[in-house]
Design an enzyme around this catalytic site. Structure first.
Site, PDB file in Angstrom:
ATOM      1  N   ARG A   1      65.978  18.390  22.659  1.00  0.00           N
ATOM      2  CA  ARG A   1      65.822  17.443  21.558  1.00  0.00           C
ATOM      3  C   ARG A   1      65.209  18.158  20.350  1.00  0.00           C
ATOM      4  O   ARG A   1      63.983  18.273  20.256  1.00  0.00           O
ATOM      5  CB  ARG A   1      64.930  16.283  21.983  1.00  0.00           C
ATOM      6  CG  ARG A   1      65.435  15.509  23.192  1.00  0.00           C
ATOM      7  CD  ARG A   1      64.466  14.416  23.608  1.00  0.00           C
ATOM      8  NE  ARG A   1      63.173  14.980  24.008  1.00  0.00           N
ATOM      9  CZ  ARG A   1      62.109  14.239  24.329  1.00  0.00           C
ATOM     10  NH1 ARG A   1      62.171  12.922  24.254  1.00  0.00           N
ATOM     11  NH2 ARG A   1      60.975  14.813  24.690  1.00  0.00           N
TER      12      ARG A   1
ATOM     13  N   ASP B   1      63.731  18.533  16.720  1.00  0.00           N
ATOM     14  CA  ASP B   1      62.980  17.579  15.915  1.00  0.00           C
ATOM     15  C   ASP B   1      63.699  17.251  14.617  1.00  0.00           C
ATOM     16  O   ASP B   1      64.644  17.942  14.213  1.00  0.00           O
ATOM     17  CB  ASP B   1      61.602  18.171  15.552  1.00  0.00           C
ATOM     18  CG  ASP B   1      60.774  18.531  16.776  1.00  0.00           C
ATOM     19  OD1 ASP B   1      60.907  17.838  17.799  1.00  0.00           O
ATOM     20  OD2 ASP B   1      59.998  19.500  16.686  1.00  0.00           O
TER      21      ASP B   1
ATOM     22  N   ARG C   1      56.991  25.305  16.571  1.00  0.00           N
ATOM     23  CA  ARG C   1      56.366  25.075  15.266  1.00  0.00           C
ATOM     24  C   ARG C   1      54.845  25.207  15.343  1.00  0.00           C
ATOM     25  O   ARG C   1      54.204  25.681  14.387  1.00  0.00           O
ATOM     26  CB  ARG C   1      56.768  23.706  14.740  1.00  0.00           C
ATOM     27  CG  ARG C   1      58.256  23.618  14.383  1.00  0.00           C
ATOM     28  CD  ARG C   1      58.707  22.190  14.180  1.00  0.00           C
ATOM     29  NE  ARG C   1      57.956  21.537  13.118  1.00  0.00           N
ATOM     30  CZ  ARG C   1      57.928  20.216  12.940  1.00  0.00           C
ATOM     31  NH1 ARG C   1      58.588  19.409  13.764  1.00  0.00           N
ATOM     32  NH2 ARG C   1      57.232  19.706  11.956  1.00  0.00           N
TER      33      ARG C   1
END
Length: 247
Positions: free
Chosen positions: A50, A52, A200
């Site tokens: 998934r 972001d 991140r």
């Protein structure tokens, strides 16, 4: 029934991530709408992960099951004809009926792009994190390699709805490297799997190392089992690309 495996490239800027969300544009939702037109019935699409909101992909992998006998090459052309121009299907192939792009994946590679130039060209602003401020490059490059290996990445994971299930946050990183190429810093990481916002948050910590706010011990402390240090800071989504998925 046919199980179809596809490789996708997309600009994630205008999407609220991969996963379907009611009333919001997502990559998965866009693909399912296109396939429903082709198959004349709802089609569920599974992805390798998934991404972001705002994250891009050079080679995301997805799969779905259809009855339509359309040849793979024609299916690729039909999907690209119906898809918006910021999502492209680059490869289509038949797969075993039990193939799952997430559970069968052996490794994924992500790349994060930082631009060091004083001015960010307007045509690159959607695809890099612009950081023209002083950084200690040598320390960042040296400490990035410490992330390789099997670690508990709790301190690099955002809160996830799956946390209630007590899912392990131990992951294996095969390669973690930061390179300086002219006015660009490129962080590339390959691992068995990744947690929400994990890459991140790694980049955010590396930037703090570059600013002198976190040292070697601070990084190692974040890799201790069940570390209580809050995750982050989180680098902007626009600099992150899913580069490849290996099977």
């Amino acid at each position: 029934m046919r199980r179809i495996k596809v490789q996708l490239s997309y600009d994630g800027t205008d999407y609220h991530g991969w996963q379907v969300q009611p009333g919001l544009p997502t990559v998965q939702g866009t693909l399912e709408a296109v396939l429903e037109d082709i198959e004349s019935r709802p089609v569920s699409v599974a992805g390798s992960g998934r991404t972001d909101a705002g994250v891009h992909a050079l080679a995301q992998v997805a799969a779905f099951t259809i009855e339509n006998p359309i040849p793979e090459e024609n299916l690729r052309k039909a999907m690209n004809r119906l898809l918006p121009p910021d999502i492209r299907v680059t490869r289509v192939e038949e797969a075993p009926l039990d193939f799952h792009p997430r559970f069968d994946a052996k490794a994924k590679t992500y790349e994060y792009r930082l631009l060091r130039a004083e001015i960010c060209p307007p045509f690159e602003r959607r695809y890099v994190c612009h950081h023209p401020y002083p950084l200690r490059f040598d320390e960042m490059i040296e400490l990035a390699s410490l992330l390789a290996g099997e670690h508990d990445f709790t301190a690099f994971a955002a809160t996830d709805e799956r946390d209630e299930a007590g899912t392990s946050k131990v992951r294996t990183i095969f390669c973690s490297s930061l390179t300086l190429d002219g006015d660009r810093l490129l962080y590339r990481v390959t691992g068995s799997g990744f947690l929400k916002h994990m890459v991140r948050n790694i980049v955010g910590v590396l930037l703090e190392i570059g600013k002198g706010n976190i040292d070697r011990n601070g990084l190692l402390a974040r890799l201790e089992p069940a570390c209580s240090i809050p995750a982050g800071p989180t680098a902007p989504a626009r600099g992150l690309f899913l580069v490849s998925v290996d099977y």
